[in-house]
Every structure is written in C-alpha cells, then in structure tokens.
Design a protein around this motif. Structure first.
Motif, PDB file in Angstrom:
ATOM      1  N   VAL A  80      -1.459  77.152  61.985  1.00  0.00           N
ATOM      2  CA  VAL A  80      -1.046  78.376  61.283  1.00  0.00           C
ATOM      3  C   VAL A  80      -2.245  79.084  60.664  1.00  0.00           C
ATOM      4  N   GLN A  81      -3.145  78.315  60.034  1.00  0.00           N
ATOM      5  CA  GLN A  81      -4.265  78.910  59.322  1.00  0.00           C
ATOM      6  C   GLN A  81      -5.381  79.383  60.258  1.00  0.00           C
ATOM      7  N   ARG A  82      -5.672  78.595  61.306  1.00  0.00           N
ATOM      8  CA  ARG A  82      -6.819  78.903  62.158  1.00  0.00           C
ATOM      9  C   ARG A  82      -6.461  79.741  63.380  1.00  0.00           C
ATOM     10  N   PHE A  83      -5.225  79.609  63.870  1.00  0.00           N
ATOM     11  CA  PHE A  83      -4.840  80.316  65.094  1.00  0.00           C
ATOM     12  C   PHE A  83      -3.751  81.367  64.851  1.00  0.00           C
ATOM     13  N   GLN A  84      -3.478  81.659  63.576  1.00  0.00           N
ATOM     14  CA  GLN A  84      -2.538  82.719  63.191  1.00  0.00           C
ATOM     15  C   GLN A  84      -1.163  82.559  63.856  1.00  0.00           C
ATOM     16  N   CYS A  85      -0.710  81.331  63.975  1.00  0.00           N
ATOM     17  CA  CYS A  85       0.636  81.096  64.503  1.00  0.00           C
ATOM     18  C   CYS A  85       1.668  81.445  63.435  1.00  0.00           C
ATOM     19  N   ALA A  86       2.802  81.985  63.866  1.00  0.00           N
ATOM     20  CA  ALA A  86       3.867  82.279  62.911  1.00  0.00           C
ATOM     21  C   ALA A  86       4.383  80.982  62.298  1.00  0.00           C
ATOM     22  N   PHE A  87       4.603  79.993  63.124  1.00  0.00           N
ATOM     23  CA  PHE A  87       4.873  78.640  62.638  1.00  0.00           C
ATOM     24  C   PHE A  87       4.610  77.649  63.762  1.00  0.00           C
ATOM     25  N   ALA A  88       4.368  76.420  63.380  1.00  0.00           N
ATOM     26  CA  ALA A  88       4.035  75.361  64.341  1.00  0.00           C
ATOM     27  C   ALA A  88       4.788  74.099  63.954  1.00  0.00           C
ATOM     28  N   ARG A  89       5.169  73.332  64.977  1.00  0.00           N
ATOM     29  CA  ARG A  89       5.956  72.120  64.728  1.00  0.00           C
ATOM     30  C   ARG A  89       5.507  70.982  65.642  1.00  0.00           C
ATOM     31  N   ILE A  90       5.723  69.763  65.157  1.00  0.00           N
ATOM     32  CA  ILE A  90       5.482  68.569  65.962  1.00  0.00           C
ATOM     33  C   ILE A  90       6.679  67.637  65.848  1.00  0.00           C
ATOM     34  N   TRP A  91       7.192  67.256  67.027  1.00  0.00           N
ATOM     35  CA  TRP A  91       8.250  66.250  67.107  1.00  0.00           C
ATOM     36  C   TRP A  91       7.642  64.966  67.663  1.00  0.00           C
ATOM     37  N   LEU A  92       8.104  63.820  67.183  1.00  0.00           N
ATOM     38  CA  LEU A  92       7.680  62.535  67.723  1.00  0.00           C
ATOM     39  C   LEU A  92       8.864  61.855  68.406  1.00  0.00           C
ATOM     40  N   THR A  93       8.583  61.185  69.505  1.00  0.00           N
ATOM     41  CA  THR A  93       9.638  60.518  70.266  1.00  0.00           C
ATOM     42  C   THR A  93      10.119  59.275  69.530  1.00  0.00           C
ATOM     43  N   ASP A  94      11.417  59.090  69.475  1.00  0.00           N
ATOM     44  CA  ASP A  94      11.984  57.891  68.861  1.00  0.00           C
ATOM     45  C   ASP A  94      11.647  56.658  69.692  1.00  0.00           C
ATOM     46  N   THR A  95      11.771  55.488  69.082  1.00  0.00           N
ATOM     47  CA  THR A  95      11.391  54.253  69.769  1.00  0.00           C
ATOM     48  C   THR A  95      12.209  53.999  71.026  1.00  0.00           C
ATOM     49  N   ASP A  96      13.425  54.501  71.075  1.00  0.00           N
ATOM     50  CA  ASP A  96      14.248  54.279  72.267  1.00  0.00           C
ATOM     51  C   ASP A  96      14.015  55.332  73.347  1.00  0.00           C
ATOM     52  N   GLN A  97      13.107  56.290  73.084  1.00  0.00           N
ATOM     53  CA  GLN A  97      12.744  57.330  74.055  1.00  0.00           C
ATOM     54  C   GLN A  97      13.932  58.224  74.439  1.00  0.00           C
ATOM     55  N   GLN A  98      14.942  58.283  73.608  1.00  0.00           N
ATOM     56  CA  GLN A  98      16.125  59.078  73.913  1.00  0.00           C
ATOM     57  C   GLN A  98      16.182  60.390  73.142  1.00  0.00           C
ATOM     58  N   ALA A  99      15.341  60.545  72.141  1.00  0.00           N
ATOM     59  CA  ALA A  99      15.373  61.754  71.311  1.00  0.00           C
ATOM     60  C   ALA A  99      14.026  61.956  70.640  1.00  0.00           C
ATOM     61  N   LEU A 100      13.859  63.177  70.094  1.00  0.00           N
ATOM     62  CA  LEU A 100      12.649  63.511  69.349  1.00  0.00           C
ATOM     63  C   LEU A 100      13.020  63.864  67.927  1.00  0.00           C
ATOM     64  N   THR A 101      12.179  63.466  66.986  1.00  0.00           N
ATOM     65  CA  THR A 101      12.409  63.744  65.570  1.00  0.00           C
ATOM     66  C   THR A 101      11.316  64.663  65.049  1.00  0.00           C
ATOM     67  N   LEU A 102      11.717  65.735  64.372  1.00  0.00           N
ATOM     68  CA  LEU A 102      10.773  66.681  63.792  1.00  0.00           C
ATOM     69  C   LEU A 102      10.099  66.037  62.580  1.00  0.00           C
ATOM     70  N   VAL A 103       8.762  65.941  62.616  1.00  0.00           N
ATOM     71  CA  VAL A 103       8.036  65.290  61.524  1.00  0.00           C
ATOM     72  C   VAL A 103       7.134  66.246  60.763  1.00  0.00           C
ATOM     73  N   ALA A 104       6.848  67.427  61.331  1.00  0.00           N
ATOM     74  CA  ALA A 104       5.979  68.384  60.639  1.00  0.00           C
ATOM     75  C   ALA A 104       6.331  69.795  61.058  1.00  0.00           C
ATOM     76  N   SER A 105       6.347  70.710  60.090  1.00  0.00           N
ATOM     77  CA  SER A 105       6.619  72.121  60.352  1.00  0.00           C
ATOM     78  C   SER A 105       5.864  72.953  59.328  1.00  0.00           C
ATOM     79  N   SER A 106       5.084  73.919  59.801  1.00  0.00           N
ATOM     80  CA  SER A 106       4.269  74.744  58.900  1.00  0.00           C
ATOM     81  C   SER A 106       4.415  76.210  59.272  1.00  0.00           C
ATOM     82  N   GLY A 107       4.171  77.074  58.274  1.00  0.00           N
ATOM     83  CA  GLY A 107       4.245  78.510  58.508  1.00  0.00           C
ATOM     84  C   GLY A 107       5.556  79.096  58.037  1.00  0.00           C
ATOM     85  N   LEU A 108       6.235  79.817  58.932  1.00  0.00           N
ATOM     86  CA  LEU A 108       7.482  80.497  58.583  1.00  0.00           C
ATOM     87  C   LEU A 108       8.555  79.519  58.115  1.00  0.00           C
ATOM     88  N   TYR A 109       8.576  78.328  58.696  1.00  0.00           N
ATOM     89  CA  TYR A 109       9.532  77.285  58.308  1.00  0.00           C
ATOM     90  C   TYR A 109       8.762  76.001  57.998  1.00  0.00           C
TER      91      TYR A 109
END
Length: 469
Positions: free
Chosen positions: A39-68
């Motif tokens: 967000v700060q260096r590349f002027q993104c409106a917002f950025a997010r990272i999801w990590l895969t759960d241990t069972d590889q069946q879903a992703l969990t949002l662990v970080a969100s910056s900017g607009l949300y």
C-alpha cells in the motif's frame, strides 16, 4: 508500459520489503508487513494475504492493509477453488486484470465501481509444489503487465520467509532457544537416521530460524543417504559439514539447478545471510556439503550498487542481487562517488568516476581486461550464492580476484593430510577418525584438486610448505 527506470525502482522497493521481513518467524506479522508495504510503496488501494489451512481445503485471511484492514469479513475464509482467490490457489496461475468491474467473477460489481477499483493482481505463494497462500492487490489505476514480474520477486521473498516461519512453528519446540531446552544436536541426531552425528565445540542457543535451517538441511541430507555429518560451533558461525550421495538425474552443480533438492536450503541460507557450498566427487558419485550460518547474520545484509552499460545487464544483475539477499542501493552519482561510500559497486563500465567504494568487475569474456581498481571479478554465469559470497568478501576488505584466490583445506582435509604425512594408510586413517575408507579417499581427492597435486606425496609436500599441517 513499465519502463526500465521504474522497474529498477520497483525492484529496489521489493528488496526493502524483503529486508523488513528477514528473520521474522511470525507468519501473520510477515504477511502484515508485506501488505502494508504494498500500500505504501506501490500505491495499492488495498492488499491482502491468505494462507492455506493445514488440510489444504481453504484459505484464511491473515493480513489486510489499505482501504480494508479487518480480516473477519466475508472473505475471511475462502474455500479452495472458490472466487478468484481460491482459483489462483487451486490452479497456481498468477492473474492480472485492469477491468475489475467488468470481470464476471467479481462478487459485487457496484462495490468496485463505487470505490473506483480498476486493477487487480493475484499471485500464488508457492514453496516447491506446495501452495502456502495467495497475495492479492487492488488499485485505483491500471496495472502494467510487467507488474506481475515485480510481484513475482516479492512473492518469492515472501514465500521463503513464510515457509521458514510456518515450518519452524511445526518442527521446532518453542523452548529451542531457552536454557534447559532440548539440545539442537539431539534434535539433529534423531532426524539423521543414515549416520551418526559428530558434535564439535560447545553448543549455544541459536535463533529458531537458524535452528530450523540446520534441521531442514539434515532432513534433506537424510533423503540423500548421508554417510558423514558434523555440527561445529565456531567462534563466528555454526557449520554443518556432510557427505551424501548425488540425487538421481542431477549431474551438474547441485546449487545451479532448480530441480535440486538443495535449492530450497540454498534460498533459506541466503535469507539468513549464510553460505551453502557443495564439492562434488564424480568418481564416487558423492558430494561434500558445507552450510555456514554466522551468528546474528539474519539482520546483517551487504549493500550493492549496480551500474552497467547495457540496460539488460543492469536488470539481470539487479535481479541477481535481489535473489542473493543483497541490499540494493541507488546508483552512485559522480558527486557521491567521491564520498566515503560503504556499499560495493558492481559494474562493467570503464568510465566509472573515482570512487572509494569497493568495485566488483563484471567480466564479459575470459580474455577481457580487468581494471586495476577492481577488488573482485564475476562472470555472466554467476549464481546468487556465488555473488553473495564475493560481495561479502569484498565488503569485509578481502580481494577476490582470480589470481588472488588461494585454495584452502577444510579442517578434515588438513587432519587427513597430517595422518598421511605420518605414513598411515587409508584404512588406518578411517579407523582413527571413525569414518569410512571411501570418505577418506573423498577428502584426499578434494585435496589433490585444490592443491593441483599429481599424487598424495606432492599434496602432503604442498600442504606442509604452506604451513597447513
């Protein structure tokens, strides 16, 4: 279109982000630092990272910056294959769009229009054949297609940090760095089933990241039928020395091939500021590995300025520096070149202004002239590991010119040379050192190569004349 100047600037920003997460072993904190930087260096409106759960069946949002900034909304948990994020994780294919409101997969088109979200880029976080998660960015303006290349470099750095953090949480006890914890040598011995671990020196507490690197190294060596392994606690660094069998279908340098099982260990070693070297012995189909991790190296990074004549070479060595974990500085101007700059200058230019910075010369051809001011020489086929080693040598005041590089014998090679000088045979040496005869021959062959000796007698003479034994 992203021009070369902008690309270099973006790559330097990627390097800065990599420095900020180096040594961190908290996955959520790593993800947060990356999204904040996007967000700060590349002027993104917002950025997010999801990590895969241990069972590889879903992703969990662990970080969100900017607009949300919240992580508990409707996209807090995304099933694998659902929405665009889930499809990126499932198909493992990066995606970029500059017409987000018109994309059929967008859940709320009115939301995209109201918030003026135009660009979207998503990238899978891949560690080998494993998907660790997905990084996604949203922008108010169109994204250049080349931005995916920049994002790829950032994702590579982020993935290495996340993988080390996730693996350390799973494999290393929390008490690993505390008094009374299970000794690291005991942990390594349990993993190392193919041979007995040798311990040299007094064990000391290590950061969890270093302990994980050593554990991971031993795991890989066990898979390669390791026949010798020694852990040494030195004054400045901890070393892991081993001998193992070449993996199938790999005949060249183990560290130059992405298919090599040691590629992962090399990336982790560079991230920690250490060095990983291999010495092959084609006759016996085995190789010697040395992993060196300086104490406190996770926060130590060497600085480099890249200044090349050709833009393609400038980009190539900029990428190489980033892959090597080096800290990129802006190109030195004529004015600042006269000041006492500490960063190393990597260049192929003959018209470099007078500079107090150490110079590493990029040699285009074997017969090319080496400037008198150069402290080191690298060629176009250099790999990240080698570049890091050369920069480290030059930064510490050591010359690395071809004619100034003198071969050195390892402690084990010197030990075997001493025993040979006493008239002992291979079998006697093997019994005294508690190693196999093939291991003795391996070290002898390496010594002959390093000293350019025709036979053992000449090798003993050369080692003695250099006061190594």
């Amino acid at each position: 279109m992203l021009n070369s100047v902008q690309l270099l600037s973006d790559l330097q920003d990627v390097n800065a982000i990599g420095q900020s997460i180096s040594g961190c072993l908290e996955p959520a904190e790593i993800a947060h630092r990356v999204t904040e930087a996007l967000v700060q260096r590349f002027q993104c409106a917002f950025a997010r990272i999801w990590l895969t759960d241990t069972d590889q069946q879903a992703l969990t949002l662990v970080a969100s910056s900017g607009l949300y900034t919240h992580t508990n909304g409707s996209f807090a948990h995304v099933p694998m294959g659902a929405y665009k994020v889930g499809k990126i994780a499932q198909n493992r294919v990066p995606f970029l769009s500059n017409y987000l409101p018109d994309e059929p997969w967008v859940k709320d088109r009115d939301w995209a229009i109201a918030n003026q979200i135009q660009g979207f880029a998503g990238y899978p976080l891949m560690a080998g054949d494993r998907v660790l998660g997905v990084l996604a960015t949203f922008s108010h303006t169109p994204l250049a297609p080349e931005f995916l290349e920049v994002l790829q470099m950032l994702c590579l750095t982020t993935t290495i940090a996340l993988d080390a953090a996730l693996q350390s949480q799973r494999t290393i006890p929390k008490s690993v760095s505390q008094s009374g914890a299970i000794a690291l040598s005991d942990q390594l011995a349990k993993v190392l089933t193919s041979t007995q671990l040798m311990l040299v020196g007094t064990e000391r507490d290590l950061p969890a990241s270093m302990a994980y690197a050593l554990l991971r190294g031993v795991e890989l060596l066990t898979q390669l039928d390791c026949s010798y392994c020694r852990l040494t606690y030195g004054e400045q660094a901890v070393l892991l020395d081993a001998i193992a069998i070449f993996p199938p279908n790999i005949r060249e340098d183990l560290l130059e091939q992405t298919a090599s099982p040691l590629a992962e260990l090399q990336r982790l070693t560079l991230w920690l500021g250490g060095t990983l070297t291999t010495q092959p012995d084609p006759q016996d189909r085995v190789f010697e590995l040395t992993l060196t991790l300086p104490y406190g190296a996770a926060t130590e990074h060497f600085s480099v300025s890249v200044h090349c004549q050709q833009s393609v070479l400038q980009l190539a060595f900029t990428h190489l520096c980033l892959q090597a974990g080096l800290n990129l500085k802006e190109m030195t101007s004529a004015k600042t070149a006269e000041s006492n700059c500490q960063e190393v200058l990597l260049t192929d230019r003959l018209d470099i202004p007078s500079s107090k910075s150490p110079i590493i010369w990029i040699q285009h051809s074997p017969r090319g002239q080496i400037p008198a001011a150069a402290q080191a020489v690298v060629t176009l086929d250099i790999i990240p590991q080698q570049l890091y080693t050369v920069v480290a040598q030059v930064s510490q005041g050591q010359a690395a010119l071809p004619e100034l590089i003198a071969p050195t014998l390892s402690d084990r090679e010197q030990e075997i040379m001493r025993l040979l000088s006493q008239g002992l045979r291979d079998r006697d040496i093997a019994n005294r050192l508690h190693i196999s005869e093939s291991t003795v021959r391996f070290h002898v062959n390496n010594t002959l190569t390093k000293l350019k000796a025709k036979n053992r007698y000449q090798a003993v003479y050369e080692a003695t004349s250099r006061e190594w034994i």
